[in-house]
Enzyme design. Structure first.
Site, mmCIF file in Angstrom:
data_model
loop_
_atom_site.group_PDB
_atom_site.id
_atom_site.type_symbol
_atom_site.label_atom_id
_atom_site.label_comp_id
_atom_site.label_asym_id
_atom_site.label_seq_id
_atom_site.Cartn_x
_atom_site.Cartn_y
_atom_site.Cartn_z
ATOM 1 N N TYR A 120 0.832 -1.206 0.000
ATOM 2 C CA TYR A 120 0.000 0.000 0.000
ATOM 3 C C TYR A 120 0.862 1.250 0.000
ATOM 4 O O TYR A 120 0.588 2.221 -0.702
ATOM 5 C CB TYR A 120 -0.929 0.005 1.216
ATOM 6 C CG TYR A 120 -1.978 1.097 1.144
ATOM 7 C CD1 TYR A 120 -3.255 0.828 0.669
ATOM 8 C CD2 TYR A 120 -1.683 2.404 1.532
ATOM 9 C CE1 TYR A 120 -4.211 1.822 0.573
ATOM 10 C CE2 TYR A 120 -2.636 3.410 1.438
ATOM 11 C CZ TYR A 120 -3.895 3.117 0.970
ATOM 12 O OH TYR A 120 -4.830 4.111 0.875
ATOM 13 N N PHE A 158 -6.456 19.072 -25.425
ATOM 14 C CA PHE A 158 -7.106 17.769 -25.583
ATOM 15 C C PHE A 158 -8.501 17.838 -24.945
ATOM 16 O O PHE A 158 -8.747 18.666 -24.073
ATOM 17 C CB PHE A 158 -6.242 16.706 -24.896
ATOM 18 C CG PHE A 158 -6.760 15.315 -25.085
ATOM 19 C CD1 PHE A 158 -6.716 14.711 -26.332
ATOM 20 C CD2 PHE A 158 -7.289 14.607 -24.026
ATOM 21 C CE1 PHE A 158 -7.193 13.417 -26.503
ATOM 22 C CE2 PHE A 158 -7.771 13.318 -24.197
ATOM 23 C CZ PHE A 158 -7.723 12.722 -25.436
ATOM 24 N N ASP A 159 -9.424 16.971 -25.377
ATOM 25 C CA ASP A 159 -10.820 17.108 -24.914
ATOM 26 C C ASP A 159 -10.979 17.018 -23.394
ATOM 27 O O ASP A 159 -11.721 17.796 -22.799
ATOM 28 C CB ASP A 159 -11.769 16.140 -25.645
ATOM 29 C CG ASP A 159 -11.357 14.688 -25.529
ATOM 30 O OD1 ASP A 159 -10.213 14.431 -25.116
ATOM 31 O OD2 ASP A 159 -12.163 13.808 -25.852
ATOM 32 N N ASP A 198 1.484 18.775 -21.611
ATOM 33 C CA ASP A 198 0.602 17.618 -21.725
ATOM 34 C C ASP A 198 1.346 16.639 -22.628
ATOM 35 O O ASP A 198 1.416 16.808 -23.839
ATOM 36 C CB ASP A 198 -0.736 18.066 -22.334
ATOM 37 C CG ASP A 198 -1.736 16.923 -22.416
ATOM 38 O OD1 ASP A 198 -1.341 15.767 -22.172
ATOM 39 O OD2 ASP A 198 -2.902 17.190 -22.755
ATOM 40 N N LYS A 200 -0.488 6.119 -23.736
ATOM 41 C CA LYS A 200 0.040 6.422 -25.076
ATOM 42 C C LYS A 200 1.523 6.049 -25.092
ATOM 43 O O LYS A 200 1.836 4.878 -25.179
ATOM 44 C CB LYS A 200 -0.160 7.904 -25.427
ATOM 45 C CG LYS A 200 -1.463 8.564 -24.986
ATOM 46 C CD LYS A 200 -2.713 7.979 -25.527
ATOM 47 C CE LYS A 200 -4.012 8.674 -25.150
ATOM 48 N NZ LYS A 200 -4.048 9.962 -24.546
ATOM 49 N N HIS A 229 -19.037 13.460 -27.154
ATOM 50 C CA HIS A 229 -18.791 12.464 -28.214
ATOM 51 C C HIS A 229 -18.792 11.027 -27.710
ATOM 52 O O HIS A 229 -19.101 10.115 -28.449
ATOM 53 C CB HIS A 229 -17.483 12.777 -28.950
ATOM 54 C CG HIS A 229 -16.263 12.707 -28.093
ATOM 55 N ND1 HIS A 229 -16.030 13.584 -27.062
ATOM 56 C CD2 HIS A 229 -15.209 11.861 -28.104
ATOM 57 C CE1 HIS A 229 -14.876 13.278 -26.493
ATOM 58 N NE2 HIS A 229 -14.364 12.241 -27.092
HETATM 59 C C1 LIG Z 1 -5.168 10.772 -23.928
HETATM 60 C C2 LIG Z 1 -4.779 12.142 -23.646
HETATM 61 C C3 LIG Z 1 -5.140 12.762 -22.435
HETATM 62 C C4 LIG Z 1 -6.003 12.085 -21.391
HETATM 63 O O1 LIG Z 1 -5.435 10.913 -20.953
HETATM 64 P P1 LIG Z 1 -6.289 9.613 -20.516
HETATM 65 O O2 LIG Z 1 -5.234 8.657 -20.127
HETATM 66 O O3 LIG Z 1 -7.091 9.184 -21.699
HETATM 67 O O4 LIG Z 1 -7.139 10.007 -19.375
HETATM 68 C C5 LIG Z 1 -4.728 14.065 -22.238
HETATM 69 N N1 LIG Z 1 -4.019 14.728 -23.167
HETATM 70 C C6 LIG Z 1 -3.661 14.164 -24.334
HETATM 71 C C7 LIG Z 1 -2.864 14.944 -25.321
HETATM 72 C C8 LIG Z 1 -4.032 12.866 -24.607
HETATM 73 O O5 LIG Z 1 -3.698 12.316 -25.782
#
Ligand SMILES: *Cc1c(COP(=O)(O)O)cnc(C)c1O
Length: 458
Positions: free
Chosen positions: A72, A124-125, A214, A257, A449
């Site tokens: 933990y 990003f969204d 980001d 990613k 979306h």
């Molecule tokens: C995917 C992504 C996010 C959000 O990450 P999640 O792991 O899907 O929550 C934020 N910014 C960018 C540029 C991304 O590609």
């Protein structure tokens, strides 16, 4: 004879996939309210929905999973992961989270106040969602080059310093940070140059504004800097990545990613005050500071993934596959955001379905047509994803309307790329007969979306 290009890996484990009939797909898409997020994965033949958490882990990552420490607090896997992040980025404070949006949630809970302004190169969204849900404003300062999809420019993800300075000047004292997204996903996986990263940070710092990178696809961005920017051709990906991070104050990361794992994320920074502030939100939202929403084994696999994916051969294999698909589309004359980006091809739907008006969502329509054609699942990155303006509640038609063909890492072969290209060609060839798009019958207020329901206009 010169040897052709080939992957920098071989395959040890496979997963069967299944084709379907047009009649089956018609029924399934109808049941999914014409929203491909609502399809079951067994209803999909080749899945290009996202490259997020869909990559294939290596034998070394699977081995690392077995060695995960699930304590933990104080887990060895956390320290291995943290040391890897520090070695690759130079940031000493690391907060693990369960994915990228969770990193945003934790950090923005500390930093973003109602009425704040947060400039960025096409947020990003989820990033935009986390800003707007706090009644703050996300202002796009991407270079105008990105809007011309047919323009071949090496760094279309760049920040427009002019637009940025205008926002910084007009909102002094009200900008908690700027978000620099690498690669710039929303405009087509387009990279940001080292020069632009440096100048953006210098400009922000001149106004006393810190920069948050980001970093979801930082390694792909580093690859493009090596290939396209003068002075970096002889540097390693790891050296380039470290220089990128050296200019900014903090990073948020979706490890799904470029971390090559199915789930995970983190915040990393050298700002001790931000670290202290964010920590307070990590514990209630994510978990204790040495796991923050991840299993020990996830952190162990992530440490290996970050190391692997900052090696040139891994990135070269990936980008070559994206470019292979792009070449096929060139052959067929299908317009997409040029040049091909890092993780995906962004088909310019407005230029394909010229008979479908904006109000009927051309990219969403093309996504449906592609699925019906062959079971290839792509994703709309366009007017539906753009959500409504928070003040006027009007649809935002000012941006680009793409169908994203997103390539998972180390998952499909170039034969699959051939199928994707042929499917798209078949739709492209009958584009003039597609006269109507889709209409929204239900939508959520934010990030619509994912769950939007649509009907096809007859
Ligand atoms: C995917 C992504 C996010 C959000 O990450 P999640 O792991 O899907 O929550 C934020 N910014 C960018 C540029 C991304 O590609």
């Amino acid at each position: 004879m010169e040897l052709p290009f080939a992957e920098a890996w071989k395959i040890k484990m496979v997963e069967p996939i299944r084709k379907s009939t047009r009649a089956e797909r018609e029924k399934w898409l109808e049941e999914a309210h014409n929203n491909i997020f609502m399809l079951k994965s067994e209803q999909v033949y080749i899945d290009l929905l996202t490259d997020s958490g869909t990559g294939a882990m290596s034998d070394r990552q699977w081995a690392a999973l077995m060695m995960g420490d699930e304590s933990y607090s104080g887990a060895r896997s956390f320290f291995e992961f943290k040391d890897t992040v520090t070695r690759l980025t130079g940031f000493k404070n690391v907060i693990p989270t369960h994915q990228g949006r969770a990193a945003e949630n934790v950090l923005f809970s500390y930093l973003v106040k109602q009425g704040n302004v947060v400039p960025g190169n096409a947020h990003f969204d989820t990033t935009k969602g986390h800003i707007e849900s706090r009644k703050a404003f996300a202002i796009d300062v991407t270079t105008d080059e990105a809007k011309d999809t047919q323009l071949e420019a090496p760094f279309k993800g760049n920040v427009s310093l002019e637009k940025l300075e205008k926002v910084l000047k007009e909102n002094q004292g009200n900008v908690p940070f700027m978000v620099l997204t690498v690669t710039n996903n929303t405009v087509g996986g387009q990279p940001v140059s080292m020069k632009n990263i440096r100048e953006t940070s210098e400009l922000c710092h001149k106004y006393g504004v810190p920069v948050v990178m980001d970093s979801a696809r930082f390694a792909e961005n580093a690859y493009f800097i090596k290939i396209r920017e003068k002075g970096f051709e002889n540097k390693t990906i790891k050296e380039i990545a470290k220089e990128m991070f050296s200019y900014v104050d903090c990073m948020t990361m979706s490890a799904k990613k470029d971390g090559l794992v199915n789930m995970g994320g983190f915040i990393a920074t050298n700002k001790d005050d931000w670290y202290e502030g964010a920590k307070k939100f990590c514990i209630p939202f994510e978990g204790f500071l040495t796991y923050g929403g991840m299993n020990g084994r996830d952190m162990a696999a992530l440490a290996v993934g970050l190391d692997e994916n900052t090696e040139f051969d891994m990135l070269d294999t990936r980008i070559h596959q994206v470019q292979y698909l792009a070449k096929k589309l060139d052959e067929y004359g299908i317009p997409y955001q040029r040049p091909a980006g890092g993780h995906a091809i962004f088909v310019d739907a407005d230029k394909v379905l010229t008979n479908v008006p904006k109000e009927e969502f051309p990219a969403q329509t093309l996504t449906c047509e592609l699925y019906l054609e062959s079971g290839v699942r792509a994703c709309e990155i366009g007017y539906i994803l753009a959500d409504r303006d928070p003040v006027t509640r009007e649809n935002r038609f000012g941006g680009l309307d793409f169908v994203r063909l997103c390539i998972p890492r180390r998952v499909y072969t170039n034969n699959h790329m051939d199928v994707i290209a042929a499917s798209l060609k078949n739709v492209f060839d009958r584009r003039d007969s597609i006269k109507h798009g889709v209409r929204i019958t239900w939508e959520a207020e934010l990030m619509r979306h994912f769950t939007v329901q649509l009907e096809r206009i007859k």
